[in-house]
Write a protein that holds these residues in place. Structure first.
Motif, PDB file in Angstrom:
ATOM      1  N   GLU A  61      -3.229   3.361  -2.283  1.00 42.46           N
ATOM      2  CA  GLU A  61      -2.730   2.436  -3.672  1.00 42.46           C
ATOM      3  C   GLU A  61      -1.374   2.609  -4.130  1.00 42.46           C
ATOM      4  O   GLU A  61      -0.601   1.526  -4.505  1.00 42.46           O
ATOM      5  CB  GLU A  61      -3.829   2.764  -4.768  1.00 42.46           C
ATOM      6  N   ARG A  62      -0.581   3.887  -3.989  1.00 42.55           N
ATOM      7  CA  ARG A  62       0.522   4.186  -4.584  1.00 42.55           C
ATOM      8  C   ARG A  62       1.516   3.487  -3.577  1.00 42.55           C
ATOM      9  O   ARG A  62       2.452   2.819  -3.934  1.00 42.55           O
ATOM     10  CB  ARG A  62       0.947   5.543  -4.699  1.00 42.55           C
ATOM     11  N   VAL A  63       1.423   3.337  -2.293  1.00 42.81           N
ATOM     12  CA  VAL A  63       2.227   2.813  -1.175  1.00 42.81           C
ATOM     13  C   VAL A  63       2.050   1.049  -1.517  1.00 42.81           C
ATOM     14  O   VAL A  63       3.093   0.533  -1.801  1.00 42.81           O
ATOM     15  CB  VAL A  63       1.807   2.978   0.114  1.00 42.81           C
ATOM     16  N   LYS A  64       0.938   0.495  -1.700  1.00 42.40           N
ATOM     17  CA  LYS A  64       0.466  -0.652  -2.227  1.00 42.40           C
ATOM     18  C   LYS A  64       1.464  -1.155  -3.259  1.00 42.40           C
ATOM     19  O   LYS A  64       1.983  -2.144  -3.075  1.00 42.40           O
ATOM     20  CB  LYS A  64      -0.860  -0.889  -2.243  1.00 42.40           C
ATOM     21  N   ASP A  65       1.164  -0.289  -4.437  1.00 42.14           N
ATOM     22  CA  ASP A  65       1.949  -0.847  -5.555  1.00 42.14           C
ATOM     23  C   ASP A  65       3.579  -0.644  -5.324  1.00 42.14           C
ATOM     24  O   ASP A  65       4.146  -1.626  -5.908  1.00 42.14           O
ATOM     25  CB  ASP A  65       1.665   0.160  -6.742  1.00 42.14           C
ATOM     26  N   HIS A  66       3.952   0.231  -4.525  1.00 46.99           N
ATOM     27  CA  HIS A  66       5.507   0.152  -4.421  1.00 46.99           C
ATOM     28  C   HIS A  66       5.797  -1.221  -3.592  1.00 46.99           C
ATOM     29  O   HIS A  66       6.710  -1.540  -3.974  1.00 46.99           O
ATOM     30  CB  HIS A  66       5.638   1.561  -3.575  1.00 46.99           C
TER      31      HIS A  66
END
Length: 91
Positions: free
Chosen positions: A78-83
């Motif tokens: 999710e952190r990568v998706k958000d980035h």
């Protein structure tokens, strides 16, 4: 030893002065699970965006696995998706 590691060891010794019972090893390891750094998240997102293709959760998870040599957590995906979303890259 690094300061953070010294603190963790001191905390464990205080909580378990006679040693860690066998049944507590797994919960303790779960608490100490690796979390990707912000730099790793940014690098993975940049690499995926540079490829110029639409990526999905599986693509992100594979990229994380290549960097960390571990099964990625949902939180790291999710952190990568958000980035990627912040950079305007659709996922």
């Amino acid at each position: 030893m690094p300061v953070l590691l010294n603190r963790v060891v001191a905390w464990l010794r205080e909580g378990y002065p006679t040693g860690v019972p066998a049944q507590d090893y797994i919960p303790l390891l779960a608490l100490l699970r690796r979390r990707m750094t912000d730099d790793e998240v940014a690098a993975i997102a940049a690499e995926l965006a540079d490829e110029g293709m639409l990526v999905d959760t599986t693509d992100i998870a594979v990229s994380i696995s290549k960097v960390t040599d571990a099964v990625p957590s949902e939180a790291d995906v999710e952190r990568v998706k958000d980035h990627l979303a912040f950079r305007g890259f659709p996922t």
